[in-house]
Design an enzyme around this catalytic site. Sequence first.
Site, short mmCIF file in Angstrom:
data_model
loop_
_atom_site.label_atom_id
_atom_site.label_comp_id
_atom_site.label_asym_id
_atom_site.label_seq_id
_atom_site.Cartn_x
_atom_site.Cartn_y
_atom_site.Cartn_z
N HIS A 1 121.14 17.96 41.04
CA HIS A 1 120.46 19.14 41.55
C HIS A 1 121.46 20.30 41.55
O HIS A 1 122.08 20.58 42.57
CB HIS A 1 119.92 18.88 42.95
CG HIS A 1 119.01 19.95 43.47
ND1 HIS A 1 117.95 19.69 44.30
CD2 HIS A 1 119.00 21.29 43.28
CE1 HIS A 1 117.33 20.81 44.60
NE2 HIS A 1 117.96 21.80 44.00
N GLU B 1 116.93 18.43 38.99
CA GLU B 1 116.13 19.07 40.03
C GLU B 1 116.58 20.51 40.24
O GLU B 1 117.76 20.82 40.07
CB GLU B 1 116.27 18.33 41.36
CG GLU B 1 115.88 16.88 41.35
CD GLU B 1 116.08 16.22 42.70
OE1 GLU B 1 115.47 15.16 42.91
OE2 GLU B 1 116.84 16.76 43.53
N HIS C 1 114.21 11.88 49.49
CA HIS C 1 114.82 12.61 50.60
C HIS C 1 114.99 11.69 51.79
O HIS C 1 114.04 11.25 52.41
CB HIS C 1 114.02 13.85 51.02
CG HIS C 1 114.88 14.84 51.78
ND1 HIS C 1 115.62 15.81 51.17
CD2 HIS C 1 115.13 14.95 53.11
CE1 HIS C 1 116.28 16.52 52.07
NE2 HIS C 1 116.00 16.01 53.26
#
Length: 238
Positions: free
Chosen positions: A43, A70, A190
Amino acid sequence: MTKLSVNINKLATLRNARGHNRPDILQAARDIERFGAEGITVHPRPDERHIRYQDVRDLKHIVTTELNVEGNPTPDFVALCREVRPEQVTLVPDAPDAITSNAGWDVVTHQQFLREVVAELKSFGCRVSIFLDPDVNLVEAAASTGTDRIELYTEAYTVHYLADREAAVAPYRATAARAGQLGLGVNAGHDLDLDNLAWLHQQLPELAEVSIGHALVCDALYLGLENTVQLYRRQLKA
């Protein structure tokens, strides 16, 4: 079987703390794949405080499973995806100064924007996933963007899991089921860890992939990286 994609952002944070190349991010990705992970997630953020844009370019040449990139689809991010063409792009609406992702997309308000971005990314040959809160009412709007998958934002599940795991998973189960009805693949990520992952997996038969980084890296400090990757994969077989 649900795939495990390991997010290596935290390894890059450790590397950047000293300004050298230890740990070596590319070697870590190779090893994580060798230890059994079915994907590598990164990310990159605009300040490059952990994964850098160049890391993404370099990883594309060495990842043999699946590279999942991401990020918030800013022009720079989309340009990186055009250059690298990862197997999957996960769209996350995080602000530049966000410590970590903290909400899914308002796919109703941003439907037209997401439709355009999804179409552009798919033209590069990327599979696209949209980060989404567990709300069955959002799934149809997500499907209308043309996305291939949604990624369920699992913080609420992990926060409430110990108190009442059935109540915690219920909105995720409903959202995943609706996504499946509409032909969308389902990812999740997450704060998933060795305590809560197996139950989520058992309750979401649509679950195609989980992306896990922070907890896995923390566990690896005590358990070793190879052992930890295999322990997480074992939860996805429970």
